[in-house]
Design a protein around this motif. Structure first.
Motif, PDB file in Angstrom:
ATOM      1  N   GLY A   1      11.077   5.721  13.628  1.00  0.00           N
ATOM      2  CA  GLY A   1      11.801   4.569  13.596  1.00  0.00           C
ATOM      3  C   GLY A   1      11.404   3.405  14.422  1.00  0.00           C
ATOM      4  O   GLY A   1      11.876   2.397  14.573  1.00  0.00           O
ATOM      5  N   ASP A   2      10.392   3.710  15.298  1.00  0.00           N
ATOM      6  CA  ASP A   2      10.047   2.784  16.213  1.00  0.00           C
ATOM      7  C   ASP A   2       9.151   1.441  15.588  1.00  0.00           C
ATOM      8  O   ASP A   2       9.049   0.521  16.130  1.00  0.00           O
ATOM      9  CB  ASP A   2       8.891   3.366  17.195  1.00  0.00           C
ATOM     10  CG  ASP A   2       9.767   4.479  18.017  1.00  0.00           C
ATOM     11  OD1 ASP A   2       9.168   5.350  18.739  1.00  0.00           O
ATOM     12  OD2 ASP A   2      10.852   4.230  18.517  1.00  0.00           O
ATOM     13  N   SER A   3       8.683   1.778  14.518  1.00  0.00           N
ATOM     14  CA  SER A   3       7.834   0.926  13.774  1.00  0.00           C
ATOM     15  C   SER A   3       8.208   1.061  12.237  1.00  0.00           C
ATOM     16  O   SER A   3       8.347   2.296  11.921  1.00  0.00           O
ATOM     17  CB  SER A   3       6.407   0.518  14.008  1.00  0.00           C
ATOM     18  OG  SER A   3       5.858   1.677  13.703  1.00  0.00           O
ATOM     19  N   GLY A   4       8.105   0.209  11.350  1.00  0.00           N
ATOM     20  CA  GLY A   4       8.035   0.315   9.750  1.00  0.00           C
ATOM     21  C   GLY A   4       7.199  -0.525   9.030  1.00  0.00           C
ATOM     22  O   GLY A   4       6.396  -1.574   9.484  1.00  0.00           O
ATOM     23  N   THR A   5       6.961   0.036   7.785  1.00  0.00           N
ATOM     24  CA  THR A   5       6.152  -0.840   6.822  1.00  0.00           C
ATOM     25  C   THR A   5       6.800  -1.198   5.544  1.00  0.00           C
ATOM     26  O   THR A   5       7.602  -0.223   5.165  1.00  0.00           O
ATOM     27  CB  THR A   5       4.922  -0.181   6.520  1.00  0.00           C
ATOM     28  OG1 THR A   5       4.215   0.285   7.680  1.00  0.00           O
ATOM     29  CG2 THR A   5       4.053  -0.623   5.542  1.00  0.00           C
ATOM     30  N   LEU A   6       6.878  -2.437   5.003  1.00  0.00           N
ATOM     31  CA  LEU A   6       7.303  -2.616   3.869  1.00  0.00           C
ATOM     32  C   LEU A   6       6.237  -2.448   2.790  1.00  0.00           C
ATOM     33  O   LEU A   6       5.157  -3.118   2.969  1.00  0.00           O
ATOM     34  CB  LEU A   6       7.825  -4.119   3.702  1.00  0.00           C
ATOM     35  CG  LEU A   6       8.980  -4.443   5.055  1.00  0.00           C
ATOM     36  CD1 LEU A   6       9.283  -5.962   5.080  1.00  0.00           C
ATOM     37  CD2 LEU A   6      10.119  -3.531   4.732  1.00  0.00           C
ATOM     38  N   ARG A   7       6.427  -1.948   1.586  1.00  0.00           N
ATOM     39  CA  ARG A   7       5.496  -1.566   0.678  1.00  0.00           C
ATOM     40  C   ARG A   7       6.048  -2.124  -0.552  1.00  0.00           C
ATOM     41  O   ARG A   7       7.531  -1.853  -0.995  1.00  0.00           O
ATOM     42  CB  ARG A   7       5.313  -0.193   0.450  1.00  0.00           C
ATOM     43  CG  ARG A   7       4.117   0.214  -0.776  1.00  0.00           C
ATOM     44  CD  ARG A   7       3.822   1.729  -0.726  1.00  0.00           C
ATOM     45  NE  ARG A   7       3.518   2.143   0.730  1.00  0.00           N
ATOM     46  CZ  ARG A   7       1.968   2.047   0.851  1.00  0.00           C
ATOM     47  NH1 ARG A   7       0.979   1.469   0.086  1.00  0.00           N
ATOM     48  NH2 ARG A   7       1.585   2.582   2.272  1.00  0.00           N
ATOM     49  N   TYR A   8       5.391  -2.888  -1.628  1.00  0.00           N
ATOM     50  CA  TYR A   8       5.830  -3.587  -2.682  1.00  0.00           C
ATOM     51  C   TYR A   8       4.692  -3.865  -3.468  1.00  0.00           C
ATOM     52  O   TYR A   8       3.539  -3.606  -3.344  1.00  0.00           O
ATOM     53  CB  TYR A   8       6.705  -4.773  -2.369  1.00  0.00           C
ATOM     54  CG  TYR A   8       5.676  -5.921  -1.789  1.00  0.00           C
ATOM     55  CD1 TYR A   8       4.963  -6.847  -2.365  1.00  0.00           C
ATOM     56  CD2 TYR A   8       5.585  -5.889  -0.166  1.00  0.00           C
ATOM     57  CE1 TYR A   8       4.045  -7.755  -1.799  1.00  0.00           C
ATOM     58  CE2 TYR A   8       4.362  -6.754   0.367  1.00  0.00           C
ATOM     59  CZ  TYR A   8       3.984  -7.529  -0.406  1.00  0.00           C
ATOM     60  OH  TYR A   8       2.928  -8.670   0.144  1.00  0.00           O
ATOM     61  N   THR A   9       5.022  -4.177  -5.056  1.00  0.00           N
ATOM     62  CA  THR A   9       4.142  -4.462  -5.830  1.00  0.00           C
ATOM     63  C   THR A   9       4.537  -5.637  -6.753  1.00  0.00           C
ATOM     64  O   THR A   9       5.625  -5.865  -7.039  1.00  0.00           O
ATOM     65  CB  THR A   9       4.177  -3.268  -6.815  1.00  0.00           C
ATOM     66  OG1 THR A   9       3.804  -1.972  -6.346  1.00  0.00           O
ATOM     67  CG2 THR A   9       2.940  -3.607  -8.116  1.00  0.00           C
TER      68      THR A   9
END
Length: 269
Positions: free
Chosen positions: A153-161
């Protein structure tokens, strides 16, 4: 001209290079030339989907010997009256060719090229095709996910198409907003993306989220837009619970419990 009816598919035509490379030169080769009729810098064809478009390529041989030239099309199926032409010395040969545009070819600008090769070198003539008809710009954003790096939870990534649902090339922008239990935790205004979407193309991208909340439940909304297209929004829910956040919450709960117990003892006394 047999073979003229070869279909010009939308995907094959749209996947070509936007500009033709410069012709190769060979100091030892004859100084022959290949160019569109009327000495234009490139071949320009315009018509509706389902039509057959024609033009002429002029090959000039200023040398003292006959010249055999091989003609091909790239990026679009081009049908020549003759794929191989022998041009007599000090003569120009005009070679007709045609391009058949299928009914499902989207309107707009397309690119191809005509290539002539002889005497150890090649000349590439750009081909510009404009297909008339109504233009439709449509964009969707799909498959939105929030991923946590290492599960901490220290960093995140948004993934989308992103998906181009229209028949024109799109230059999309993306805005991101995330709402947590205690208010807005992420608010990025619309920014241009380094991507160009052809009709029917879909591309999956990621965006970093370096400072997500340590302990929260959030709803992330991505809004994609492009000139002429209606904005498209998609959402995803995610929960963050890093060790630091859980520890801070536990400490806060213990402190609150201690304060409450002390207040109760005071009342009893």
């Amino acid at each position: 001209m047999r073979g003229v009816r070869a279909g010009l598919g939308a995907v094959a035509l749209l996947g070509v290079l936007a500009a033709a490379p410069p012709p190769r030169t060979d100091a030892g080769a004859e100084s022959w030339t290949a160019a569109p009729a009327a000495a234009r810098p490139y071949v320009y064809l315009e018509g509706a989907a389902g039509s057959v478009l024609q033009d002429t390529l002029s090959v000039t041989n200023p040398g003292p010997r006959p010249l055999t030239v091989t003609l091909t099309g790239r990026g679009a199926p081009v049908a020549f009256a003759a794929a191989t032409v022998t041009v007599p010395a000090r003569t120009r040969a005009d070679v007709p060719f045609a391009v058949t545009v299928t009914a499902d070819t989207p309107p707009g600008e397309h690119r191809g090229s005509v290539r002539a090769e002889a005497a150890g070198r090649a000349t590439v003539v750009p081909l510009h095709l404009r297909v008339s008809g109504p233009r439709l710009a449509a964009l969707t954003v799909e498959d939105v996910r929030v991923e946590r790096s290492g599960g901490s939870g220290d960093s995140g990534t948004l993934r989308y198409t992103l998906v181009n649902r229209g028949n024109t090339v799109l230059a999309p922008t993306l805005a991101v907003r995330a709402e947590g239990l205690f208010g807005t935790v992420l608010d990025r205004p619309a920014q241009a993306l380094p991507v160009s979407l052809r009709p029917g193309e879909r591309v999956t991208r990621t965006a970093p989220w370096p400072d997500p909340p340590a302990l929260d439940s959030v709803t992330v909304r991505l809004t994609a837009a492009a000139p002429g297209a209606a904005p498209a929004t998609a959402r995803a829910d995610a929960s963050f619970a890093s060790p630091a956040g859980v520890g801070a919450l536990a400490a806060a709960l213990l402190a609150a419990a201690g304060t409450t117990a002390y207040a109760i003892r005071r009342r009893r006394r």
